[in-house]
Design a protein around this motif. Structure first.
Motif, PDB file in Angstrom:
ATOM      1  N   LEU A   1       0.844  -1.205   0.000  1.00 38.53           N
ATOM      2  CA  LEU A   1       0.000   0.000   0.000  1.00 38.53           C
ATOM      3  C   LEU A   1       0.878   1.254   0.000  1.00 38.53           C
ATOM      4  N   VAL A   2       1.914   1.241   0.836  1.00 37.09           N
ATOM      5  CA  VAL A   2       2.827   2.388   0.953  1.00 37.09           C
ATOM      6  C   VAL A   2       3.592   2.581  -0.359  1.00 37.09           C
ATOM      7  N   ILE A   3       4.085   1.450  -0.909  1.00 34.70           N
ATOM      8  CA  ILE A   3       4.857   1.507  -2.166  1.00 34.70           C
ATOM      9  C   ILE A   3       3.987   2.066  -3.289  1.00 34.70           C
ATOM     10  N   ASN A   4       2.715   1.642  -3.322  1.00 30.29           N
ATOM     11  CA  ASN A   4       1.804   2.079  -4.400  1.00 30.29           C
ATOM     12  C   ASN A   4       1.399   3.543  -4.260  1.00 30.29           C
ATOM     13  N   GLU A   5       1.227   4.011  -3.017  1.00 24.48           N
ATOM     14  CA  GLU A   5       0.644   5.338  -2.819  1.00 24.48           C
ATOM     15  C   GLU A   5       1.651   6.484  -2.864  1.00 24.48           C
ATOM     16  N   ILE A   6       2.924   6.205  -2.552  1.00 23.52           N
ATOM     17  CA  ILE A   6       3.923   7.286  -2.559  1.00 23.52           C
ATOM     18  C   ILE A   6       4.588   7.313  -3.928  1.00 23.52           C
ATOM     19  N   ASP A   7       4.322   8.374  -4.698  1.00 22.15           N
ATOM     20  CA  ASP A   7       4.905   8.410  -6.043  1.00 22.15           C
ATOM     21  C   ASP A   7       6.195   9.237  -6.061  1.00 22.15           C
ATOM     22  N   SER A   8       6.812   9.290  -7.217  1.00 20.29           N
ATOM     23  CA  SER A   8       8.163   9.887  -7.318  1.00 20.29           C
ATOM     24  C   SER A   8       8.164  11.403  -7.115  1.00 20.29           C
ATOM     25  N   SER A   9       6.973  12.018  -7.102  1.00 17.29           N
ATOM     26  CA  SER A   9       6.926  13.484  -6.912  1.00 17.29           C
ATOM     27  C   SER A   9       6.786  13.855  -5.424  1.00 17.29           C
ATOM     28  N   ALA A  10       6.669  12.830  -4.554  1.00 18.70           N
ATOM     29  CA  ALA A  10       6.460  13.104  -3.117  1.00 18.70           C
ATOM     30  C   ALA A  10       7.721  13.714  -2.497  1.00 18.70           C
ATOM     31  N   ALA A  11       7.510  14.375  -1.340  1.00 17.60           N
ATOM     32  CA  ALA A  11       8.622  15.028  -0.629  1.00 17.60           C
ATOM     33  C   ALA A  11       9.649  13.986  -0.151  1.00 17.60           C
ATOM     34  N   THR A  12      10.880  14.434   0.077  1.00 10.92           N
ATOM     35  CA  THR A  12      11.981  13.542   0.489  1.00 10.92           C
ATOM     36  C   THR A  12      11.626  12.639   1.677  1.00 10.92           C
ATOM     37  N   PRO A  13      11.026  13.185   2.778  1.00 12.18           N
ATOM     38  CA  PRO A  13      10.707  12.292   3.906  1.00 12.18           C
ATOM     39  C   PRO A  13       9.802  11.128   3.501  1.00 12.18           C
ATOM     40  N   LEU A  14       8.831  11.399   2.613  1.00 12.12           N
ATOM     41  CA  LEU A  14       7.918  10.333   2.176  1.00 12.12           C
ATOM     42  C   LEU A  14       8.640   9.329   1.285  1.00 12.12           C
ATOM     43  N   GLN A  15       9.549   9.832   0.433  1.00 10.70           N
ATOM     44  CA  GLN A  15      10.354   8.913  -0.390  1.00 10.70           C
ATOM     45  C   GLN A  15      11.172   7.983   0.505  1.00 10.70           C
ATOM     46  N   ALA A  16      11.684   8.542   1.614  1.00 10.12           N
ATOM     47  CA  ALA A  16      12.471   7.738   2.552  1.00 10.12           C
ATOM     48  C   ALA A  16      11.608   6.639   3.178  1.00 10.12           C
ATOM     49  N   VAL A  17      10.376   6.998   3.553  1.00 14.70           N
ATOM     50  CA  VAL A  17       9.452   6.016   4.144  1.00 14.70           C
ATOM     51  C   VAL A  17       9.137   4.915   3.124  1.00 14.70           C
ATOM     52  N   LYS A  18       8.990   5.317   1.856  1.00 16.15           N
ATOM     53  CA  LYS A  18       8.743   4.325   0.796  1.00 16.15           C
ATOM     54  C   LYS A  18       9.930   3.354   0.698  1.00 16.15           C
ATOM     55  N   LEU A  19      11.150   3.887   0.846  1.00 15.44           N
ATOM     56  CA  LEU A  19      12.339   3.019   0.819  1.00 15.44           C
ATOM     57  C   LEU A  19      12.285   1.976   1.932  1.00 15.44           C
ATOM     58  N   LEU A  20      11.813   2.389   3.114  1.00 13.99           N
ATOM     59  CA  LEU A  20      11.687   1.446   4.235  1.00 13.99           C
ATOM     60  C   LEU A  20      10.688   0.339   3.887  1.00 13.99           C
ATOM     61  N   ALA A  21       9.561   0.726   3.264  1.00 14.68           N
ATOM     62  CA  ALA A  21       8.558  -0.268   2.854  1.00 14.68           C
ATOM     63  C   ALA A  21       9.150  -1.233   1.827  1.00 14.68           C
ATOM     64  N   LEU A  22       9.920  -0.693   0.867  1.00 16.02           N
ATOM     65  CA  LEU A  22      10.562  -1.546  -0.148  1.00 16.02           C
ATOM     66  C   LEU A  22      11.550  -2.505   0.506  1.00 16.02           C
ATOM     67  N   TYR A  23      12.348  -1.966   1.426  1.00 17.54           N
ATOM     68  CA  TYR A  23      13.365  -2.774   2.114  1.00 17.54           C
ATOM     69  C   TYR A  23      12.729  -3.947   2.858  1.00 17.54           C
ATOM     70  N   LEU A  24      11.609  -3.675   3.555  1.00 20.22           N
ATOM     71  CA  LEU A  24      10.975  -4.702   4.391  1.00 20.22           C
ATOM     72  C   LEU A  24      10.085  -5.659   3.587  1.00 20.22           C
ATOM     73  N   SER A  25       9.683  -5.227   2.371  1.00 19.88           N
ATOM     74  CA  SER A  25       8.677  -6.006   1.636  1.00 19.88           C
ATOM     75  C   SER A  25       9.223  -7.312   1.068  1.00 19.88           C
ATOM     76  N   SER A  26      10.533  -7.329   0.761  1.00 18.82           N
ATOM     77  CA  SER A  26      11.086  -8.547   0.168  1.00 18.82           C
ATOM     78  C   SER A  26      12.609  -8.562   0.299  1.00 18.82           C
ATOM     79  N   PRO A  27      13.187  -9.730   0.594  1.00 16.02           N
ATOM     80  CA  PRO A  27      14.657  -9.821   0.677  1.00 16.02           C
ATOM     81  C   PRO A  27      15.326  -9.412  -0.648  1.00 16.02           C
ATOM     82  N   ASP A  28      14.603  -9.603  -1.763  1.00 18.72           N
ATOM     83  CA  ASP A  28      15.163  -9.262  -3.075  1.00 18.72           C
ATOM     84  C   ASP A  28      15.402  -7.766  -3.234  1.00 18.72           C
ATOM     85  N   ASN A  29      14.659  -6.957  -2.448  1.00 21.06           N
ATOM     86  CA  ASN A  29      14.774  -5.497  -2.589  1.00 21.06           C
ATOM     87  C   ASN A  29      15.887  -4.890  -1.749  1.00 21.06           C
ATOM     88  N   LYS A  30      16.475  -5.689  -0.854  1.00 18.09           N
ATOM     89  CA  LYS A  30      17.362  -5.105   0.160  1.00 18.09           C
ATOM     90  C   LYS A  30      18.564  -4.400  -0.463  1.00 18.09           C
TER      91      LYS A  30
END
Length: 289
Positions: free
Chosen positions: A55-84
């Motif tokens: 949900l987080v990965i889908n909702e935060i797009d590339s135009s979002a502010a830096t803090p939100l992009q950072a939160v999206k990175l955390l979601a990507l990191y935790l979502s799958s070992p392949d993304n680490k």
């Protein structure tokens, strides 16, 4: 007169692990742009805590502010070992960018990711400068994982100077008391007890009280708190891990809780330690056989 802190309730819910309440009560009117970004970060971090990474990965797009992009990175990191690997590479790139590298939320997320990686020196590289109470609280956690309660205590002193009554300051105080042990356990218990009287009961508060009880040898009482926490969230890793330990002390079967923990959180320290012990035992048996 200081302006009222419009995000106090939302922040508090997040800090104490009432993630669904944080999401449900996030519609706060009259927020400034900075407050709106902080609000969205807290909401998305609550979704992450509940395991809703996509949900987080889908909702935060590339135009979002830096803090939100950072939160999206955390979601990507935790979502799958392949993304680490790609996530960590992006983190390094952003942290090295003079325009955004010093952003406190980006540094906080970096600290969380490197703490997950157990690369504590790398985590501290980005968090140790502090700047926000969240960063100081994360430093306390990192130092405790490094078994450096002396450094953790210095961070706590800074937090107490910023705001002694802040929820994170109180939590950090309880974590440090638990790490130090002895007579400090009772002080930690009183902090969690105070939270449970002021705010809605969460798994975090119940686990805090349970761990204090286990340190004091009150395993029956600890089990009561942990079963209540399990009713709130049957997949909570800390609840399941604490129930395994508590059950062993009470002489009760713990295999079901361990099986649940392996399913919901295969990377948990207790799962890794148990697997390592089982492998060592199997090897020993084969050598004797």
């Amino acid at each position: 007169m200081a302006a009222p802190d419009l995000l106090f309730g939302l922040r508090n819910n997040f800090y104490l692990g009432a993630y669904q309440a944080a999401i449900n009560n996030s519609d706060v009117p009259n927020l400034s742009q900075d407050d709106s970004i902080e609000r969205d970060c807290l909401v998305y971090r609550s979704y992450i805590a509940l395991g809703s990474y996509q949900l987080v990965i889908n909702e935060i797009d590339s135009s979002a502010a830096t803090p939100l992009q950072a939160v999206k990175l955390l979601a990507l990191y935790l979502s799958s070992p392949d993304n680490k690997e790609t996530t960590i590479s992006s983190l390094h790139e952003w942290l090295g960018d003079p325009a955004i590298g010093s952003n406190p939320i980006l540094r906080l997320i970096a600290g969380i990711v490197f703490m997950h990686e157990q690369d504590y020196n790398e985590a501290l590289k980005h968090t140790n400068a502090g700047g926000t109470i969240d960063l100081h609280a994360l430093n306390v956690q990192i130092f405790l994982k490094m078994h450096r309660s002396d450094y953790a205590e210095k961070q706590l002193r800074i937090m107490q100077q910023i705001d002694e009554d802040h929820t994170l300051t109180q939590l950090a105080n309880a974590w440090l008391n638990l790490a130090v042990g002895g007579s400090k356990i009772q002080e930690a218990y009183l902090i969690f007890q105070d939270f449970s009287e002021k705010y809605q009961m969460t798994s975090l508060i119940l686990n805090g009280k349970a761990v204090c009880c286990m340190h004091m040898g009150n395993f029956d009482e600890a089990e009561t708190f942990l079963l209540e926490a399990l009713n709130k969230d049957a997949k909570d890793a800390e609840t399941l891990a604490n129930l395994v330990v508590c059950s062993l002390h009470l002489g009760k079967p713990s295999s079901r809780y361990l099986s649940q923990l392996k399913l919901s959180n295969p990377d948990h320290m207790l799962v890794k330690r148990t697997s390592a012990a089982e492998e060592s035992f199997d090897r020993a048996v084969q050598m004797i056989a």
